[in-house]
Every structure is written in C-alpha cells, then in structure tokens.
Design a protein around this motif. Structure first.
Motif, PDB file in Angstrom:
ATOM      1  N   SER A   1     -22.478   8.742  -5.860  1.00  0.00           N
ATOM      2  CA  SER A   1     -23.111   7.734  -6.834  1.00  0.00           C
ATOM      3  C   SER A   1     -21.565   6.732  -6.681  1.00  0.00           C
ATOM      4  O   SER A   1     -20.740   6.973  -6.857  1.00  0.00           O
ATOM      5  N   PRO A   2     -21.935   5.387  -6.608  1.00  0.00           N
ATOM      6  CA  PRO A   2     -20.794   4.432  -6.545  1.00  0.00           C
ATOM      7  C   PRO A   2     -20.149   4.358  -8.008  1.00  0.00           C
ATOM      8  O   PRO A   2     -19.027   3.860  -8.014  1.00  0.00           O
ATOM      9  N   ASP A   3     -20.760   4.819  -9.004  1.00  0.00           N
ATOM     10  CA  ASP A   3     -20.173   4.891 -10.362  1.00  0.00           C
ATOM     11  C   ASP A   3     -18.806   5.818 -10.219  1.00  0.00           C
ATOM     12  O   ASP A   3     -17.879   5.841 -10.948  1.00  0.00           O
ATOM     13  N   TRP A   4     -18.855   6.843  -9.338  1.00  0.00           N
ATOM     14  CA  TRP A   4     -17.838   7.693  -9.205  1.00  0.00           C
ATOM     15  C   TRP A   4     -16.504   7.058  -9.078  1.00  0.00           C
ATOM     16  O   TRP A   4     -15.701   7.646  -9.369  1.00  0.00           O
ATOM     17  N   LEU A   5     -16.631   5.976  -8.248  1.00  0.00           N
ATOM     18  CA  LEU A   5     -15.324   5.257  -8.114  1.00  0.00           C
ATOM     19  C   LEU A   5     -14.568   4.884  -9.291  1.00  0.00           C
ATOM     20  O   LEU A   5     -13.483   4.603  -9.048  1.00  0.00           O
TER      21      LEU A   5
ATOM     22  N   ARG B   1     -11.707   9.107  -3.440  1.00  0.00           N
ATOM     23  CA  ARG B   1     -11.989   7.831  -3.295  1.00  0.00           C
ATOM     24  C   ARG B   1     -12.291   7.486  -1.886  1.00  0.00           C
ATOM     25  O   ARG B   1     -13.259   6.739  -1.621  1.00  0.00           O
TER      26      ARG B   1
ATOM     27  N   ILE C   1     -15.745   8.935  -0.842  1.00  0.00           N
ATOM     28  CA  ILE C   1     -16.828   8.428  -1.452  1.00  0.00           C
ATOM     29  C   ILE C   1     -17.144   7.179  -0.936  1.00  0.00           C
ATOM     30  O   ILE C   1     -18.306   6.971  -0.762  1.00  0.00           O
ATOM     31  N   ARG C   2     -16.110   6.229  -0.593  1.00  0.00           N
ATOM     32  CA  ARG C   2     -16.277   5.019  -0.052  1.00  0.00           C
ATOM     33  C   ARG C   2     -17.024   5.228   1.464  1.00  0.00           C
ATOM     34  O   ARG C   2     -17.717   4.610   1.646  1.00  0.00           O
TER      35      ARG C   2
ATOM     36  N   LEU D   1     -20.702   6.021   0.908  1.00  0.00           N
ATOM     37  CA  LEU D   1     -21.454   4.819   0.428  1.00  0.00           C
ATOM     38  C   LEU D   1     -21.645   3.769   1.411  1.00  0.00           C
ATOM     39  O   LEU D   1     -22.771   3.192   1.547  1.00  0.00           O
ATOM     40  N   ARG D   2     -20.527   3.759   2.353  1.00  0.00           N
ATOM     41  CA  ARG D   2     -20.754   2.811   3.595  1.00  0.00           C
ATOM     42  C   ARG D   2     -21.775   3.252   4.462  1.00  0.00           C
ATOM     43  O   ARG D   2     -22.611   2.335   4.993  1.00  0.00           O
TER      44      ARG D   2
ATOM     45  N   LEU E   1     -24.267   1.115   0.850  1.00  0.00           N
ATOM     46  CA  LEU E   1     -24.277   0.803  -0.440  1.00  0.00           C
ATOM     47  C   LEU E   1     -22.996  -0.049  -0.609  1.00  0.00           C
ATOM     48  O   LEU E   1     -23.221  -0.925  -1.884  1.00  0.00           O
ATOM     49  N   ILE E   2     -22.072   0.003  -0.029  1.00  0.00           N
ATOM     50  CA  ILE E   2     -21.004  -0.980   0.029  1.00  0.00           C
ATOM     51  C   ILE E   2     -20.507  -1.336   1.270  1.00  0.00           C
ATOM     52  O   ILE E   2     -21.012  -0.541   2.059  1.00  0.00           O
TER      53      ILE E   2
END
Ligand code: MN
Length: 475
Positions: A448-452, A461, A464-465, A468-469, A473-474
């Motif tokens: 989840s983006p919240d994890w960042l 970090r 996760i990125r 998400l990429r 999502l980002i």
C-alpha cells in the motif's frame, strides 16, 4: 624522525618488510624536502605519523609504505608512474586511492554526501585505502590548530559526520573515540566546555574509586581460580557521554558508566565465570546485564556488560571480554588483515553493509542518499530474529515491513500481518532489539502507498516504490 621510523620498523621482523619501509621513508623524505606543515614542522612528520598509526593497527608493510607516500602525488611532482616504478603497482594503487579521497571542500550536505560516497566506494575496493585515509584524518585533526576558525569547524564537522562513523563501522573503537573527542570542541565548543567542566570532578572521583576497587576484584577472582589477563579502568569518551545524555535526556552525573572496569580474560567460559563471580559479590542492577558475546553488536563488538551495586552501594559498570574480543574491539577490521590477502569470509559478511550502500547509492540523488544514509548508517542498529532464529540487522525504529523486505521482496510485497514474539502487532509499529518477528503473507497482495509513510530502510522504500510503479499507483 629516525627514532619514529625505527619504532615502526621494529614492529616488522621480516628483512624485506623493513627494507620496503625504509625505502618508502627515504623516497618520501626526498619528495617532501623543503616543505613545511602549517605548524612550521617539516612536512615529513605528517606521513611518518600516519605510518605510525597504521603500524599500530598492525597493517602489512605495503600499507605502511603507502602511508609514508600518501601525499606525494598531491603535494610533489611525483606521479603514480614514478611510484609504480620505484615500488610496485599495489603500492601505487593505494597511494592513488588515498589521493582520490581528497574530498570536495565541505560546505554543506551535498559535499558531505559526495565525500561519503567516495569513501564507501573506496572501502569496497580496498579497505586499506580507507584505513590510510583515517590515519591521515587523525593526524590532521590533532593538528587543526593553525587553520582559520571556520575552516577548523568545517573539518571537524566532517570528522564527526563521516570519518568517526566509518571508524566505528569498521569496528576500530579507539580511533572512533579519539576522532570524536578531538573534533567535539571545534564543532560544539559551548556544549564541550559545559560538559567537561560538569564531569571533571565526577570523573576524577570515579577513577579513584575504580583504582581502589581493582585489587578487590583481583582478590575476588583469585578465590574463584580465575586469572585475568588485565584489569583496566576505562573512562568514557566525552563525545559519547554527550550523545548518551542527549539520547537518554539525562544529566551527565546520572550516567553511571563514566568510568568502568574492564576485565580481560583468556576465553569465553572464563568471561561468564567472571560475571558470575562479580554477581555473587555485588548485586547486579536488573535489566543492565548485556550479553554482547551471544548477541554481538552489528559492528562485531563482543563483551559482557553489567552494572552492579558496588562498594558502598556505588553503581559500577564492568566489561568482561576475552583477549581476542579485545583485539577485535581495538583494531576491528584491521585485526583480520592478513598479509596480501584480499578480504576473506569471516569479515566479508561484516562488510555486507558496504555492499548494501553501494547497491542503492548509484540510483539515489544526493539528498535522498544522505537522508537514507543517516538512517541506514548512523542510527543504532537492532537485531531482529526470524522464527527460525536467523538474525536480521536493521536500523532503530524499523517496522515489520522493513524486516519483511530485508528478507525478501516478495515477503514484503505480500505482507498482511505481523506477529512479534507470538502476538499480532501493527505493521507500522517500531520493532525492539531481539524481537522475534513472523510475517504473515497473502498471495497476490500488493503493498500500500501508505507504507511509504512509515518504513525506515531505503531497501523497503525502493522496493515498495517499484511495486507501486508496476501497478501504476505512482509514477
Ligand atoms: Mn595527508
């Protein structure tokens, strides 16, 4: 100078090694002829002092030679080709390596990051380059006196922010302590003056108490048939005391281990026997027994620490270690240095942090690099156990998500829940030293983006990125 040279040469008993050191000395003397340091002394005293420090670290003769030659490329007409011709490629490589480390003049965070990056790359290439640099920095810091006040402060800050932490990471305890205490008064003169006047009397008093205690400890151990190799008083370094008062939000006189007694014995069983003997005589403070033998610190430090209600109820710290652990604590990585041998396994593992830093330092921009560095490198580390008993070493404040990513990126990506010491815990909460952590996963679960917002390690970090990429999502 000849006396100092003889002192160094005496530590090397092989005739070829002595000849090499002599040859490097003669070469450096003629190269620096006529040059003076800012202190007014002959320049040669500087490389000679550097070589002396390196011999104290018991490094091989080639490193001593390179220490003697470490400034010839920068300050004289000599070139790397000349050094190769006169000596050999290995020595020329070391000298060149140190010259390349001449950092960008330290002005702010950007230069700091850049200099640090260079140190890390050099460490990975040949650790001896960094050891020569540290010996160089030590002598420069000892002789800062002649620089302008602002230049002094900048240099000293770099010592506190880069060189002392590296000495610490390499496990060379005395060098770290000495560098910090030398730099401290230049960087924080007010704090330094306050602290040193506050603790001066307390330290003196403690030292006297410990001196009086020493014969009692000898006698006590004798009764248990323990023969210590050495019992020494060890006074806490001022800078590390200052950090401790900040960290614990305490007054300096509330810190008990201003002066501790260090007992060096022959082997591990005797370490524990000594601890037992001390506890039989003086009641230990609860929760103050630290077994760094079974659970070494991340830089490899091993010892038993305990605090007891000593004579007259005075709280007294003891540190107990074997001779081998003592050498390790004093010399760190240098203690493992075998002639001509490149880094081999016992401490290849210990250097895994260098590898980790290298992996991501290429991608990160300087600002992010420095921020992550402050967490991954400067923070205290904690040990977290997997349910199988494997140890993962993480920065303080790390969460179960950091732990999961440290093991495997799939484990991180698919994490839905974590158990700490058998009990469920929020995945955003901070882990504590020696926690046993179990990660519960679910197939196809995505991060989840919240994890960042709460992860602490650069590895988590970036993973996760990446995930998400992939899900877009980002960006
Ligand atoms: Mn130098």
């Amino acid at each position: 100078m000849d006396k100092k040279l003889a002192e160094i040469k005496n530590l090397y008993n092989n005739a070829d090694e002595q000849k090499l050191i002599e040859q490097a000395f003669v070469f450096a003397r003629s190269a620096h002829r006529g040059q003076k340091r800012k202190t007014g002394e002959d320049y040669l005293i500087h490389p000679l002092t550097v070589a002396c420090t390196l011999s104290r670290l018991q490094l091989d003769a080639r490193t001593i030679a390179a220490g003697l030659l470490h400034d010839v490329l920068e300050n004289t007409k000599i070139t790397a080709v000349d050094v190769t011709k006169e000596f050999d490629q290995e020595i020329a490589f070391l000298v060149e390596g140190v010259s390349k480390l001449r950092g960008v003049d330290f002005k702010g965070e950007k230069e700091l990051a850049e200099n640090f990056r260079k140190m890390i790359l050099a460490t990975a290439q040949d650790i001896r380059v960094v050891l020569i640099k540290l010996a160089d920095v030590l002598h420069n810091t000892q002789t800062l006196g002649t620089l302008s006040p602002s230049r002094k402060k900048r240099y000293a800050r770099e010592v506190l922010e880069i060189y002392a932490p590296i000495a610490n990471r390499l496990g060379i305890g005395w060098l770290k302590g000495e560098l910090e205490d030398l730099a401290f008064p230049y960087v924080m003169p007010k704090e330094y003056n306050e602290l040193s006047s506050l603790v001066k009397d307390a330290i003196k008093e403690n030292e006297q108490y410990i001196e009086d205690l020493k014969p009692k400890v000898f006698k006590l151990l004798e009764k248990e048939e323990i023969k210590p190799i050495k019992i020494d008083a060890r006074t806490k370094h001022l800078y590390s005391l200052w950090k401790k008062t900040k960290r614990l939000d305490k007054k300096p006189w509330e810190i008990y281990d201003l002066v501790a007694l260090r007992i060096i014995v022959s082997d591990i069983p005797t370490c524990y026997a000594t601890l037992g003997a001390l506890h039989k005589r003086w009641r230990p403070l609860p929760n103050e027994i630290k077994d760094y033998i079974a659970l070494p610190k991340p830089n490899g430090y091993q010892s038993l620490h305990t605090k007891v209600f000593g004579e007259g109820g005075k709280i007294t710290e003891f540190q107990i270690r074997s001779q081998e652990m003592h050498n390790e604590a004093e010399f760190g990585i240098a203690a493992h240095w075998a002639y001509k041998e490149k880094i081999t396994h016992p401490f290849k593992k210990k250097l895994s942090w260098i590898k980790q830093l290298q992996d991501w330092q290429v991608a990160a921009d300087p600002k992010e690099f420095l921020e992550s560095l402050k967490i991954d490198f400067f923070r205290d580390r904690i040990f977290i156990f997997t349910p199988n008993g494997d140890v993962i070493d993480l920065p303080e404040g790390a969460t179960p998500i950091d732990f999961a990513y440290a093991i495997h990126s799939d484990l991180g990506d698919q994490c839905v829940m974590a158990k700490v010491n058998g009990k469920p815990i929020q995945i955003a909460s901070a882990l504590k030293n020696n926690d046993i952590v179990e990660i519960i996963t679910q197939k196809n679960k995505k991060p989840s983006p919240d994890w960042l917002g709460f992860v602490k390690t650069s590895k988590a970090r970036s993973k996760i990125r990446e995930a998400l990429r992939k899900q877009e999502l980002i960006k």
